[in-house]
Design an enzyme around this catalytic site. Sequence first.
Site, PDB file in Angstrom:
ATOM      1  N   SER A 174       2.086   5.389  -0.137  1.00  0.00           N
ATOM      2  CA  SER A 174       2.870   5.590  -1.355  1.00  0.00           C
ATOM      3  C   SER A 174       3.217   4.270  -2.039  1.00  0.00           C
ATOM      4  CB  SER A 174       4.161   6.345  -1.025  1.00  0.00           C
ATOM      5  OG  SER A 174       4.962   5.584  -0.122  1.00  0.00           O
ATOM      6  N   GLU A 175       3.057   3.153  -1.331  1.00  0.00           N
ATOM      7  CA  GLU A 175       3.409   1.851  -1.900  1.00  0.00           C
ATOM      8  C   GLU A 175       2.188   1.097  -2.421  1.00  0.00           C
ATOM      9  OE1 GLU A 175       5.860  -0.280   0.872  1.00  0.00           O
ATOM     10  OE2 GLU A 175       7.510   1.139   0.651  1.00  0.00           O
TER      11      GLU A 175
ATOM     12  N   HIS B 146       1.736  -5.761   3.481  1.00  0.00           N
ATOM     13  CA  HIS B 146       3.185  -5.523   3.393  1.00  0.00           C
ATOM     14  C   HIS B 146       3.688  -4.995   4.728  1.00  0.00           C
ATOM     15  CE1 HIS B 146       7.093  -3.920   2.576  1.00  0.00           C
ATOM     16  NE2 HIS B 146       6.684  -2.674   2.733  1.00  0.00           N
TER      17      HIS B 146
ATOM     18  N   ASN C   8       1.864  -1.461   5.153  1.00  0.00           N
ATOM     19  CA  ASN C   8       0.607  -1.035   4.561  1.00  0.00           C
ATOM     20  C   ASN C   8      -0.262  -2.244   4.240  1.00  0.00           C
ATOM     21  OD1 ASN C   8       2.106  -1.542   1.852  1.00  0.00           O
ATOM     22  ND2 ASN C   8       3.158   0.223   2.730  1.00  0.00           N
TER      23      ASN C   8
END
Length: 318
Positions: free
Chosen positions: A75-76, A95, A30
């Site tokens: 979600s992160e 990431h 992400n």
Amino acid sequence: MVNLFKLKQQMCEIGRRIYQRGFAAANDGNISYRLNEKEVLCTPTQICKGFMKPEDLCVVDIDGNQISGDKKATSEIRLHLAIMKARPDVRAVVHCHPPHATAFGIAREPIPQCVLPEVEIFLGNVPIAPYRTPGTQEFAETVLPFVDKTNIIVLANHGTVSYDADLERAYWWTEVLDSYCRMLLLARSLGRVTYFTEPEERALLQLKQKLGFTDPRLQLENCELCANDVFRESWRESKVAPLAFPPPLYRGANVCSLAWTPGGQGGTGTAASGDGASAAGGNPQGAEGRSELSADEIEKLVQLITDRVMAELERAAR
């Protein structure tokens, strides 16, 4: 003022690079960019980063609440926001799962220092954050002890996260680290890793300062430049031990700060050479200029190796 459409195009391009280099399989990874104090552009969940389009991207507020976008935000995003809140200068976060760097996180092997000039100047110390369930707030907070001392962190058993004021540079740090880790593994397969001497390393750190980069090693008293001193205290929680790439031990150094023993505390040990030698497999930088070990030094070195073997056995038995 940020050109939102151009920024979205750049984020999609970084996503393609991540995918093409094998840093993110399927929908892994992400990317985010802070638009202003309240809004963050980010990639959505469940999408391949190699095939994103500008219209796929989302905007969340600084607390992670989605503001816009047809697809659900990653979600992160908590990890990205934790870094941005801790580092006001950071605008971009990347990431992903670069395989060679991630291998060090899986093995819980500290990234060795004093090997490659580019890494010393652009990266410096690279910590390994403890493992927590991805996507949780607890996971996001694992990076907080390290975030002000580095621009890239290895996430134990997960991947890496890199960050900067610029999106391109945030991605660069991931690429530099994975390339370095690949070189380390190749060199290790040949039988040895040769470290810089302490004067060589100090010259690199002086160059680093001239180029405008900071290094926390220069702020520490009694720091052994090639011994991962900056993040050594975190090894216990991260279950990290330098087994495949132990740092070089220099004659005359503060040996208590160099050696690793079970539990991540300092131990004793010394080296066979004033110009630096690796304790892994007895691979010195060169025979020229070496001196013989005293009986006391041999005993300490044997104890150091024994401690490392016992630590690995203990870890394997868990």
